[in-house]
Design a protein around this motif. Sequence first.
Motif, short mmCIF file in Angstrom:
data_model
loop_
_atom_site.label_atom_id
_atom_site.label_comp_id
_atom_site.label_asym_id
_atom_site.label_seq_id
_atom_site.Cartn_x
_atom_site.Cartn_y
_atom_site.Cartn_z
N GLY A 52 0.53 1.58 -0.12
CA GLY A 52 1.36 0.87 0.80
C GLY A 52 2.74 1.98 0.40
O GLY A 52 2.49 3.13 0.09
N LEU A 102 3.02 -2.78 -3.43
CA LEU A 102 3.60 -3.28 -2.21
C LEU A 102 2.65 -3.18 -1.27
O LEU A 102 2.23 -1.92 -0.78
CB LEU A 102 4.84 -2.64 -1.91
N THR A 162 0.72 -3.47 2.41
CA THR A 162 1.09 -3.68 3.67
C THR A 162 -0.05 -3.43 4.55
O THR A 162 0.03 -3.80 5.81
CB THR A 162 2.38 -2.45 4.17
N SER A 163 -1.38 -3.12 4.18
CA SER A 163 -2.36 -2.68 4.85
C SER A 163 -3.32 -4.13 4.57
O SER A 163 -3.43 -4.56 3.64
CB SER A 163 -3.19 -1.59 4.32
N GLY A 205 6.97 -11.44 -0.22
CA GLY A 205 5.97 -11.59 0.97
C GLY A 205 4.99 -12.68 0.77
O GLY A 205 5.39 -13.64 0.05
N LEU A 235 -4.33 -9.62 1.88
CA LEU A 235 -3.21 -9.76 2.70
C LEU A 235 -3.53 -10.25 3.77
O LEU A 235 -4.25 -9.80 4.55
CB LEU A 235 -2.51 -8.56 2.92
N THR A 256 3.13 -9.43 6.73
CA THR A 256 3.28 -7.92 6.96
C THR A 256 3.20 -7.33 5.60
O THR A 256 3.17 -6.08 5.59
CB THR A 256 4.52 -7.72 7.32
N LYS A 257 3.55 -8.15 4.52
CA LYS A 257 3.62 -7.60 2.93
C LYS A 257 3.47 -8.56 1.99
O LYS A 257 3.63 -9.68 2.04
CB LYS A 257 4.99 -6.69 2.80
N TRP A 258 2.87 -7.81 0.82
CA TRP A 258 2.67 -8.72 -0.30
C TRP A 258 2.93 -7.74 -1.53
O TRP A 258 2.26 -6.80 -1.76
CB TRP A 258 1.21 -9.14 -0.15
N GLU A 259 4.09 -8.33 -2.06
CA GLU A 259 4.42 -7.39 -3.17
C GLU A 259 4.09 -7.96 -4.54
O GLU A 259 4.51 -9.33 -4.89
CB GLU A 259 6.30 -7.32 -3.24
#
Length: 297
Positions: A9, A35, A37-38, A61, A92, A97-100
């Motif tokens: 990401g 991070l 995002t995909s 996220g 995800l 939209t995101k996972w941190e």
Amino acid sequence: MNHSEESRGPKQTSVSFHFITPMPYILLKGVGYELITSHDYIWDGRNRTGDHCVLQFTLNGCGEIETGGKRYSLKPGDAFLADIPGDHIYRLPSDSTKWEVLYFELSHLALHLLHEWIDINGYIFRIEQGSQLERLLWGTYREAIEDSYYDMYQCSRAAYSLAMALASHLVALASSIPLPRFVERCKAFIEGNLHQSIGLQDMAEFSGCSKYHLTREFESRLGISPGRYLTRMRLERAATLLLEPVNLTLEQVAEQSGFSNANYFGKVFRKYTGMAPGEFRKEGDLYQIRRVIRSGQ
């Protein structure tokens, strides 16, 4: 030690450790920040190989883990422990939209240390912002990427610190949210009567509730039905008896662990572990067989 920094990401930092040791230490095998995002980010534990477990902590996220046929949303402060390989998928989800995350890979021995409290709390739990455990996670991550773990013993020290802090955290969680009294009574009844011929009706009568209510609440709190818990505890007792130096016969092991006869015991043992009792007696790896039994629920 392998140190890599790449982009899946906007940012990813990870460190992996490879030490060969003849001793059964708990080791830190990898540490990372990511991070995500995909939506191509999907880890299916059923298709993975390895000899470790993963602690993954959500910073921001939203992620998702699927285990035991149920899906759980992972929001900031949520963490999970996943055995590799294991019956889970984490990803995800399409609506995020995101996972941190921070993640930590530990040798399987860590789960052996934690299993009693995982049984109570489950594999998904909270780590509050600013807590001692959260500070330790960040401290361990920073030490790892700064190459502070330069030998096996430094790596093991960090792993034990993390595992012990996690055990303490899970104990505190278990104390703050006690099991219903009838579930505790059922667990105690099962564990005290493994050698007896008992069934769900006996469990319900001793616990003081209906079979339906007991099954629903037991499974909700512990992630396993009373009947499966009974089978698991019997198999673990049998595995322990198989390794005793007195060399009990299979009939004696079956009788003392609650199976009707050696033939039936052998069939159940092979079904859950993939090996015959005699094979296991030669292998002698009690932790490994417990892990297999527990992962099969």
